[in-house]
Design a protein around this motif. Structure first.
Motif, PDB file in Angstrom:
ATOM      1  N   ASN A 176      26.913  38.574  53.945  1.00  0.00           N
ATOM      2  CA  ASN A 176      28.014  39.325  54.445  1.00  0.00           C
ATOM      3  C   ASN A 176      29.267  38.892  53.961  1.00  0.00           C
ATOM      4  N   ALA A 177      29.317  38.571  52.560  1.00  0.00           N
ATOM      5  CA  ALA A 177      30.641  38.386  52.054  1.00  0.00           C
ATOM      6  C   ALA A 177      31.202  39.504  51.211  1.00  0.00           C
ATOM      7  N   GLY A 178      32.499  39.823  50.863  1.00  0.00           N
ATOM      8  CA  GLY A 178      32.851  40.831  50.252  1.00  0.00           C
ATOM      9  C   GLY A 178      33.235  40.338  48.788  1.00  0.00           C
ATOM     10  N   ARG A 179      33.617  41.220  47.901  1.00  0.00           N
ATOM     11  CA  ARG A 179      33.960  40.996  46.437  1.00  0.00           C
ATOM     12  C   ARG A 179      34.774  39.746  46.191  1.00  0.00           C
ATOM     13  N   LYS A 180      35.909  39.726  46.880  1.00  0.00           N
ATOM     14  CA  LYS A 180      36.892  38.777  46.862  1.00  0.00           C
ATOM     15  C   LYS A 180      36.530  37.498  47.071  1.00  0.00           C
ATOM     16  N   ALA A 181      35.813  37.154  48.280  1.00  0.00           N
ATOM     17  CA  ALA A 181      35.144  35.848  48.624  1.00  0.00           C
ATOM     18  C   ALA A 181      34.123  35.295  47.594  1.00  0.00           C
ATOM     19  N   ILE A 182      33.349  36.515  47.206  1.00  0.00           N
ATOM     20  CA  ILE A 182      32.397  35.976  46.209  1.00  0.00           C
ATOM     21  C   ILE A 182      32.892  35.529  44.733  1.00  0.00           C
ATOM     22  N   ALA A 183      33.984  36.305  44.363  1.00  0.00           N
ATOM     23  CA  ALA A 183      34.745  35.846  43.247  1.00  0.00           C
ATOM     24  C   ALA A 183      35.164  34.730  43.102  1.00  0.00           C
ATOM     25  N   LYS A 184      35.960  34.465  44.465  1.00  0.00           N
ATOM     26  CA  LYS A 184      36.598  32.884  44.595  1.00  0.00           C
ATOM     27  C   LYS A 184      35.732  31.960  44.513  1.00  0.00           C
ATOM     28  N   ALA A 185      34.230  31.891  45.273  1.00  0.00           N
ATOM     29  CA  ALA A 185      33.548  31.103  45.504  1.00  0.00           C
ATOM     30  C   ALA A 185      32.820  30.588  44.078  1.00  0.00           C
ATOM     31  N   LEU A 186      32.723  31.591  43.310  1.00  0.00           N
ATOM     32  CA  LEU A 186      32.226  31.494  41.963  1.00  0.00           C
ATOM     33  C   LEU A 186      33.233  31.353  40.773  1.00  0.00           C
ATOM     34  N   ASN A 187      34.614  30.961  41.461  1.00  0.00           N
ATOM     35  CA  ASN A 187      35.925  30.684  40.342  1.00  0.00           C
ATOM     36  C   ASN A 187      35.915  31.762  39.143  1.00  0.00           C
ATOM     37  N   LEU A 188      35.686  32.915  39.479  1.00  0.00           N
ATOM     38  CA  LEU A 188      35.756  34.310  38.961  1.00  0.00           C
ATOM     39  C   LEU A 188      36.628  35.198  39.385  1.00  0.00           C
ATOM     40  N   GLU A 189      37.944  34.867  39.969  1.00  0.00           N
ATOM     41  CA  GLU A 189      38.897  35.790  40.509  1.00  0.00           C
ATOM     42  C   GLU A 189      39.570  36.658  39.589  1.00  0.00           C
ATOM     43  N   THR A 190      39.703  36.161  38.357  1.00  0.00           N
ATOM     44  CA  THR A 190      40.291  36.856  37.514  1.00  0.00           C
ATOM     45  C   THR A 190      39.341  37.743  36.420  1.00  0.00           C
ATOM     46  N   SER A 191      38.189  37.492  36.687  1.00  0.00           N
ATOM     47  CA  SER A 191      36.904  38.379  36.102  1.00  0.00           C
ATOM     48  C   SER A 191      36.935  39.739  36.694  1.00  0.00           C
ATOM     49  N   SER A 192      36.796  40.779  35.573  1.00  0.00           N
ATOM     50  CA  SER A 192      36.395  42.023  36.210  1.00  0.00           C
ATOM     51  C   SER A 192      34.923  42.266  36.168  1.00  0.00           C
ATOM     52  N   THR A 193      34.119  41.209  35.651  1.00  0.00           N
ATOM     53  CA  THR A 193      32.615  41.433  35.766  1.00  0.00           C
ATOM     54  C   THR A 193      31.974  41.371  37.330  1.00  0.00           C
ATOM     55  N   VAL A 194      32.675  40.716  38.116  1.00  0.00           N
ATOM     56  CA  VAL A 194      32.089  40.561  39.507  1.00  0.00           C
ATOM     57  C   VAL A 194      31.818  42.020  40.184  1.00  0.00           C
ATOM     58  N   PRO A 195      32.772  42.745  40.157  1.00  0.00           N
ATOM     59  CA  PRO A 195      32.624  44.327  40.783  1.00  0.00           C
ATOM     60  C   PRO A 195      31.560  45.120  40.124  1.00  0.00           C
ATOM     61  N   GLN A 196      31.688  44.837  38.856  1.00  0.00           N
ATOM     62  CA  GLN A 196      30.651  45.530  37.899  1.00  0.00           C
ATOM     63  C   GLN A 196      29.036  45.008  38.104  1.00  0.00           C
TER      64      GLN A 196
END
Length: 106
Positions: free
Chosen positions: A37-57
């Protein structure tokens, strides 16, 4: 367009390889298994991918493949609504077993 070699009877492994052969997709699944139950931003932050556009894709691809369940689901999501995700454990296990069958492990 290049013509890629396709061994006979290899179609069953393609989706599994696309998911389990991609480190970011595998990391998303691993993270969500630990922190559902994590959102996109939390996932990207946890994976150190905040600047990546691949997470939403990748979230979209994993949801479309049935490996992730979103709340709200894509079909009912309104513009501006940010879903939270969790792993569809049954579907991930099915895909993992399918890959094992395709490579002769199971």
């Amino acid at each position: 367009m290049p013509n890629y070699a396709r061994p006979a009877d290899s179609d069953g492994a393609e989706r599994a390889i696309a998911v389990f052969g991609n480190r970011t997709k595998a990391a998303i699944i691993r993270y969500l298994r630990q922190d559902p139950n994590a959102g996109r931003k939390a996932i990207a932050k946890a994976l150190n991918l905040e600047t990546s556009s691949t997470v939403p894709q990748y979230l979209g691809e994993l949801e479309e493949a049935g490996l992730l369940l979103a709340d709200p689901p894509r079909a009912t999501r309104k513009r501006g609504e940010w879903p939270v995700y969790r792993v569809n454990d049954i579907r991930v296990t099915e895909l993992y077993l399918r890959l094992g069958q395709e490579i002769g492990e199971i």
